[in-house]
Design a protein around this motif. Sequence first.
Motif, PDB file in Angstrom:
ATOM      1  N   HIS A 111       0.812  -1.227   0.000  1.00  0.00           N
ATOM      2  CA  HIS A 111       0.000   0.000   0.000  1.00  0.00           C
ATOM      3  C   HIS A 111       0.842   1.271   0.000  1.00  0.00           C
ATOM      4  O   HIS A 111       0.316   2.361  -0.204  1.00  0.00           O
ATOM      5  N   GLU A 112       2.153   1.138   0.211  1.00  0.00           N
ATOM      6  CA  GLU A 112       3.032   2.304   0.205  1.00  0.00           C
ATOM      7  C   GLU A 112       4.002   2.321  -0.976  1.00  0.00           C
ATOM      8  O   GLU A 112       4.801   3.244  -1.113  1.00  0.00           O
ATOM      9  N   THR A 113       3.932   1.305  -1.827  1.00  0.00           N
ATOM     10  CA  THR A 113       4.872   1.238  -2.944  1.00  0.00           C
ATOM     11  C   THR A 113       4.571   2.348  -3.949  1.00  0.00           C
ATOM     12  O   THR A 113       3.449   2.441  -4.458  1.00  0.00           O
ATOM     13  N   PRO A 114       5.550   3.181  -4.263  1.00  0.00           N
ATOM     14  CA  PRO A 114       5.308   4.266  -5.222  1.00  0.00           C
ATOM     15  C   PRO A 114       4.952   3.724  -6.607  1.00  0.00           C
ATOM     16  O   PRO A 114       5.401   2.642  -7.001  1.00  0.00           O
ATOM     17  N   GLU A 115       4.161   4.481  -7.317  1.00  0.00           N
ATOM     18  CA  GLU A 115       3.717   4.060  -8.651  1.00  0.00           C
ATOM     19  C   GLU A 115       4.898   3.792  -9.573  1.00  0.00           C
ATOM     20  O   GLU A 115       4.879   2.851 -10.364  1.00  0.00           O
ATOM     21  N   ASN A 116       5.931   4.604  -9.461  1.00  0.00           N
ATOM     22  CA  ASN A 116       7.065   4.431 -10.367  1.00  0.00           C
ATOM     23  C   ASN A 116       7.809   3.120 -10.097  1.00  0.00           C
ATOM     24  O   ASN A 116       8.383   2.527 -11.020  1.00  0.00           O
ATOM     25  N   ILE A 117       7.773   2.625  -8.856  1.00  0.00           N
ATOM     26  CA  ILE A 117       8.421   1.350  -8.554  1.00  0.00           C
ATOM     27  C   ILE A 117       7.610   0.193  -9.136  1.00  0.00           C
ATOM     28  O   ILE A 117       8.185  -0.763  -9.690  1.00  0.00           O
ATOM     29  N   TRP A 118       6.279   0.257  -9.019  1.00  0.00           N
ATOM     30  CA  TRP A 118       5.443  -0.762  -9.668  1.00  0.00           C
ATOM     31  C   TRP A 118       5.741  -0.813 -11.166  1.00  0.00           C
ATOM     32  O   TRP A 118       5.956  -1.890 -11.742  1.00  0.00           O
ATOM     33  N   GLU A 119       5.741   0.341 -11.793  1.00  0.00           N
ATOM     34  CA  GLU A 119       5.968   0.385 -13.243  1.00  0.00           C
ATOM     35  C   GLU A 119       7.366  -0.095 -13.597  1.00  0.00           C
ATOM     36  O   GLU A 119       7.549  -0.845 -14.566  1.00  0.00           O
ATOM     37  N   LEU A 120       8.360   0.306 -12.817  1.00  0.00           N
ATOM     38  CA  LEU A 120       9.736  -0.085 -13.101  1.00  0.00           C
ATOM     39  C   LEU A 120       9.903  -1.600 -13.018  1.00  0.00           C
ATOM     40  O   LEU A 120      10.514  -2.219 -13.902  1.00  0.00           O
ATOM     41  N   MET A 121       9.373  -2.225 -11.972  1.00  0.00           N
ATOM     42  CA  MET A 121       9.525  -3.674 -11.811  1.00  0.00           C
ATOM     43  C   MET A 121       8.819  -4.434 -12.930  1.00  0.00           C
ATOM     44  O   MET A 121       9.368  -5.395 -13.496  1.00  0.00           O
ATOM     45  N   LEU A 122       7.598  -4.036 -13.253  1.00  0.00           N
ATOM     46  CA  LEU A 122       6.868  -4.724 -14.318  1.00  0.00           C
ATOM     47  C   LEU A 122       7.528  -4.487 -15.672  1.00  0.00           C
ATOM     48  O   LEU A 122       7.604  -5.395 -16.501  1.00  0.00           O
ATOM     49  N   ASP A 123       8.033  -3.293 -15.894  1.00  0.00           N
ATOM     50  CA  ASP A 123       8.684  -2.985 -17.172  1.00  0.00           C
ATOM     51  C   ASP A 123       9.986  -3.758 -17.338  1.00  0.00           C
ATOM     52  O   ASP A 123      10.203  -4.435 -18.346  1.00  0.00           O
ATOM     53  N   LEU A 124      10.882  -3.659 -16.353  1.00  0.00           N
ATOM     54  CA  LEU A 124      12.193  -4.283 -16.480  1.00  0.00           C
ATOM     55  C   LEU A 124      12.100  -5.806 -16.561  1.00  0.00           C
ATOM     56  O   LEU A 124      12.855  -6.439 -17.303  1.00  0.00           O
ATOM     57  N   ASN A 125      11.179  -6.393 -15.817  1.00  0.00           N
ATOM     58  CA  ASN A 125      11.144  -7.847 -15.716  1.00  0.00           C
ATOM     59  C   ASN A 125      10.173  -8.505 -16.693  1.00  0.00           C
ATOM     60  O   ASN A 125      10.493  -9.574 -17.230  1.00  0.00           O
TER      61      ASN A 125
END
Length: 232
Positions: free
Chosen positions: A95-109
């Motif tokens: 619930h505290e994960t920044p939006e950019n971290i969600w996008e970065l993980m899904l994008d890179l992996n």
Amino acid sequence: MTFEGKTCLVTGAAGNLGRAVAGAFASAGATLLLMDHDDQGLQSAYGSGDGRRLLVRADLLDAASVVQAIPASRFARIDVLCNIAGGFRMGHPVHETPENIWELMLDLNAKSVIHTARAVVPGMIAAGRGKVVNIAAVAGMGGKANMGAYSAAKSAVIRLTESMSAELRDKGINVNCILPSIIDTPQNRADMPSADPRRWVAPEALAEVVLFLASERARAIHGAAIPVTGLL
């Protein structure tokens, strides 16, 4: 295992695992297309390339960049696709994960796997053969506290592997993935100075599993997610 006459595309080739995988394929006789977004990293790891190694910069998050980076005039086909590129972040509850971290993980992996598949798989289908090896993670098998984005992204890689395998196995293409735990890299040793790296997985050991899955010895393996966890 020999890969004489085979062309292998390795993404994330400037990284620790990418270098180990590239070195293993080179020792087995493969011609290499070594892809990374980091020009300096590629030059540092491989020099300027040669007749058996072509260094290419590409943004794996940009589908057009990946397609343009694969020089069809030089390589008639890609026989093996190794999706080594990826990324890791942790430290936030969901619930505290920044939006950019969600996008970065899904994008890179995950998105990186989709983009290379779009660029390479049609040629494999036309040839009637090919091998795809993806790097997921043990963390993709179940959620851990403060690792939601990374675990979800690596779980997506496992599901993509299974779907691609179901779609491509009857076309002569094997698609499988590997689930490492902690890889013994200089960065991980610096980040976890009190840990025992002898219990981790050496990049060279992972590279041996990649080569096996890319070889004809693994011709009967489809859609597998293989844990490679060392002593953890």
